[in-house]
Design an enzyme around this catalytic site. Sequence first.
Site, PDB file in Angstrom:
ATOM      1  N   LYS A  22       0.858  -1.205   0.000  1.00 31.72           N
ATOM      2  CA  LYS A  22       0.000   0.000   0.000  1.00 31.72           C
ATOM      3  C   LYS A  22       0.888   1.247   0.000  1.00 31.72           C
ATOM      4  CE  LYS A  22      -1.627   1.628   4.042  1.00 31.72           C
ATOM      5  NZ  LYS A  22      -1.382   3.063   4.307  1.00 31.72           N
ATOM      6  N   ASN A  23       1.910   1.241   0.854  1.00 29.36           N
ATOM      7  CA  ASN A  23       2.694   2.467   1.032  1.00 29.36           C
ATOM      8  C   ASN A  23       3.742   2.673  -0.055  1.00 29.36           C
ATOM      9  OD1 ASN A  23       1.117   3.048   3.179  1.00 29.36           O
ATOM     10  ND2 ASN A  23       2.616   2.442   4.741  1.00 29.36           N
ATOM     11  N   CYS A 121      -4.962   7.841   9.132  1.00 26.28           N
ATOM     12  CA  CYS A 121      -5.252   7.243  10.437  1.00 26.28           C
ATOM     13  C   CYS A 121      -5.051   8.258  11.562  1.00 26.28           C
ATOM     14  CB  CYS A 121      -4.344   6.039  10.663  1.00 26.28           C
ATOM     15  SG  CYS A 121      -4.924   4.586   9.774  1.00 26.28           S
ATOM     16  N   ARG A 126       0.160  14.556  13.007  1.00 27.18           N
ATOM     17  CA  ARG A 126       0.584  14.347  11.605  1.00 27.18           C
ATOM     18  C   ARG A 126       0.630  15.675  10.825  1.00 27.18           C
ATOM     19  NH1 ARG A 126      -1.822   8.855   9.265  1.00 27.18           N
ATOM     20  NH2 ARG A 126       0.234   8.792   8.307  1.00 27.18           N
ATOM     21  N   ASP A 310       4.389   0.695  12.060  1.00 26.01           N
ATOM     22  CA  ASP A 310       3.143   0.095  11.563  1.00 26.01           C
ATOM     23  C   ASP A 310       2.931  -1.316  12.086  1.00 26.01           C
ATOM     24  OD1 ASP A 310       3.333   1.667   8.270  1.00 26.01           O
ATOM     25  OD2 ASP A 310       2.832   2.438  10.243  1.00 26.01           O
ATOM     26  N   ARG A 402      -8.386  -0.258   4.590  1.00 23.34           N
ATOM     27  CA  ARG A 402      -7.504   0.768   3.992  1.00 23.34           C
ATOM     28  C   ARG A 402      -6.172   0.142   3.567  1.00 23.34           C
ATOM     29  NH1 ARG A 402      -7.920   6.275   7.286  1.00 23.34           N
ATOM     30  NH2 ARG A 402      -6.649   6.846   5.504  1.00 23.34           N
TER      31      ARG A 402
HETATM   32  C1  EPZ Z   1       4.037   7.056   6.119  1.00 22.38           C
HETATM   33  O1  EPZ Z   1       3.263   8.075   6.717  1.00 22.38           O
HETATM   34  C2  EPZ Z   1       3.125   5.830   6.047  1.00 22.38           C
HETATM   35  N1  EPZ Z   1       1.955   6.140   5.239  1.00 22.38           N
HETATM   36  C3  EPZ Z   1       2.674   5.435   7.454  1.00 22.38           C
HETATM   37  O2  EPZ Z   1       1.908   4.239   7.325  1.00 22.38           O
HETATM   38  C4  EPZ Z   1       3.921   5.129   8.283  1.00 22.38           C
HETATM   39  O3  EPZ Z   1       3.519   4.825   9.616  1.00 22.38           O
HETATM   40  C5  EPZ Z   1       4.839   6.361   8.300  1.00 22.38           C
HETATM   41  O4  EPZ Z   1       5.178   6.717   6.936  1.00 22.38           O
HETATM   42  C6  EPZ Z   1       6.140   6.100   9.051  1.00 22.38           C
HETATM   43  O5  EPZ Z   1       6.804   5.018   8.493  1.00 22.38           O
HETATM   44  C7  EPZ Z   1       2.070   6.150   3.887  1.00 22.38           C
HETATM   45  O6  EPZ Z   1       3.128   5.937   3.332  1.00 22.38           O
HETATM   46  C8  EPZ Z   1       0.809   6.426   3.119  1.00 22.38           C
HETATM   47  P1  EPZ Z   1       6.111  10.449   8.240  1.00 22.38           P
HETATM   48  P2  EPZ Z   1       3.813   9.614   6.768  1.00 22.38           P
HETATM   49  O7  EPZ Z   1       5.957  11.694   7.488  1.00 22.38           O
HETATM   50  O8  EPZ Z   1       4.511   9.919   5.502  1.00 22.38           O
HETATM   51  C9  EPZ Z   1       6.069  13.618  11.719  1.00 22.38           C
HETATM   52  C10 EPZ Z   1       0.091   2.801   7.725  1.00 22.38           C
HETATM   53  O9  EPZ Z   1      -0.396   2.296   8.742  1.00 22.38           O
HETATM   54  N2  EPZ Z   1       5.942  14.598  10.641  1.00 22.38           N
HETATM   55  O10 EPZ Z   1       7.335   9.623   8.062  1.00 22.38           O
HETATM   56  O11 EPZ Z   1       2.690  10.478   7.180  1.00 22.38           O
HETATM   57  C11 EPZ Z   1       4.810  12.789  11.876  1.00 22.38           C
HETATM   58  O12 EPZ Z   1       3.847  13.469  12.673  1.00 22.38           O
HETATM   59  C12 EPZ Z   1       0.519   4.253   7.737  1.00 22.38           C
HETATM   60  O13 EPZ Z   1       0.261   2.203   6.631  1.00 22.38           O
HETATM   61  C13 EPZ Z   1       6.008  15.963  10.949  1.00 22.38           C
HETATM   62  O14 EPZ Z   1       6.164  16.347  12.109  1.00 22.38           O
HETATM   63  O15 EPZ Z   1       4.862   9.489   7.954  1.00 22.38           O
HETATM   64  C14 EPZ Z   1       5.319  11.548  12.534  1.00 22.38           C
HETATM   65  O16 EPZ Z   1       5.457  11.780  13.910  1.00 22.38           O
HETATM   66  C15 EPZ Z   1       0.297   4.922   9.082  1.00 22.38           C
HETATM   67  N3  EPZ Z   1       5.886  16.869   9.944  1.00 22.38           N
HETATM   68  C16 EPZ Z   1       6.705  11.360  11.915  1.00 22.38           C
HETATM   69  O17 EPZ Z   1       7.068  12.657  11.386  1.00 22.38           O
HETATM   70  C17 EPZ Z   1       5.723  16.483   8.638  1.00 22.38           C
HETATM   71  O18 EPZ Z   1       5.648  17.355   7.748  1.00 22.38           O
HETATM   72  C18 EPZ Z   1       6.762  10.333  10.780  1.00 22.38           C
HETATM   73  O19 EPZ Z   1       5.857  10.768   9.792  1.00 22.38           O
HETATM   74  C19 EPZ Z   1       5.658  15.096   8.346  1.00 22.38           C
HETATM   75  C20 EPZ Z   1       5.780  14.181   9.356  1.00 22.38           C
END
Ligand code: EPZ
Length: 431
Positions: A22-23, A121, A126, A310, A402
């Site tokens: 998915k990701n 989610c 986020r 995850d 999802r």
């Molecule tokens: C991706 O989300 C995945 N989703 C998530 O999978 C996964 O948990 C996550 O990466 C971490 O591996 C998809 O790829 C669609 P991040 P993403 O930006 O890109 C903070 C699942 O269950 N952050 O790496 O949103 C954020 O709040 C889903 O399949 C900021 O502060 O994750 C978090 O604490 C859930 N500012 C951390 O970074 C930003 O601009 C990691 O977020 C962006 C992120």
Amino acid sequence: MDSFYIVGGSRLEGEVVVDCAKNALLPILAGSILIEGEILLKNVPKYSDVLAMCKILEHLGAKVRFEKGDFANEDLYIDCRDIIYSDVSNELASKVRSSIFTLGPILGRKGIAKVAYPGGCDIGLRPIDIHITALKQLGCKIVDKNGYIYADASKRRAEDVVLSFPSVGATENAIMFAVLGEGETRIFNPAREPEIVDLQNFLNCAGADIKGAGSNLIVIKGVKRLHTCSYKAISDRIEAGTFMIAGAMCAKNLVISNVNSAHNQELLCKLSKTACKIKVIDDKIIMKGGGRPQSFGEVETAVYPGFPTDLQAPMVSLACICDGYSLIIENLFESRYKHIGELLKMGCDIKCKNGVCIVKGREKIYGAEVISPDLRGGASLVLAGLVAEGYTTVDNVDLIDRGYYRLEDKLSSLGAEIKRIKCEKRVDNCD
Ligand code: EPZ
């Protein structure tokens, strides 16, 4: 929303084939916006997040169709030749986190974009500040107003981008923005997940010039345009991991196929401490049940190649039935513990404070009526239901859909007693 009805006590036996990730598919779908021609994505599971992204592409003007191909799942054809719009409404964007991944490619292709804040989610705030900062470092003018991001790339420039945190989505947005154009863009402190490498491989297959995904420096040389291509995304390491954890909980003889074990090293290391016998042969994980699992000790989530956030929730479910204490620490998302309240209803012994969870394994947990709080939390409740005494109903299964395709069919084929209760069949009102 639909529910799952699960009768606990089965032991999993047989073979399950893991779907495409998915990701990986979600950023690839966003990346298709950059390509002026029809692309073919093979063997695409109809995750509801994938369908939501297809709706966004169609709104922008793309043609999207699923067609039977040579694989278990249908092939997906996407033609972004006639993309005319550059806006993503709140109604469409709020359905999925990956809607924000369209910001970079729309900007890269059209020069302007208006994208509403993403959904996804409910596992934490986020924010999208790292996405915005990266695009600003590349010369974009960004206004964040009324829940929309208004962006203008007329003064874009190829530059060095430094991410304050290796955000997966921000890395993907920066890559996709930099693909079309001139000059060399370097991304420092990028996320290194396998899905980033898959996005690089997909875009390079369409004529992009990207190097270094998976390492600590990604270099993109702008090109004039991309061409059509056909591509198959990598296997889903989180689905694979979910089945591996289910195996550690209740396998008899379980084979999990289409797995890239290199993407699950951390998990394999933890599961090797339980009672389950695990063998890796090519793309197969072979698990032979070994009675009540021993505790795996501790798990602390981290960015790749650390333990994946995850799989934190499914690991909590395993910990609930292990012999001994387990420690689970969630470092990525500040509200990714909502499944614990539901597990307590099943007789689990979990103490949780300031992001640290101590689980005392129980010989027995008990079926209950629980509610899926989010995608991976829902999966953890299904796993708990498989081993609980009696029956469990898991509500809000649409959240599980999802990121798991036909989960109940896959588990049933392995001998689990699980069925989907369609919402309209339920007596109480459906939300
Ligand atoms: C991706 O989300 C995945 N989703 C998530 O999978 C996964 O948990 C996550 O990466 C971490 O591996 C998809 O790829 C669609 P991040 P993403 O930006 O890109 C903070 C699942 O269950 N952050 O790496 O949103 C954020 O709040 C889903 O399949 C900021 O502060 O994750 C978090 O604490 C859930 N500012 C951390 O970074 C930003 O601009 C990691 O977020 C962006 C992120």
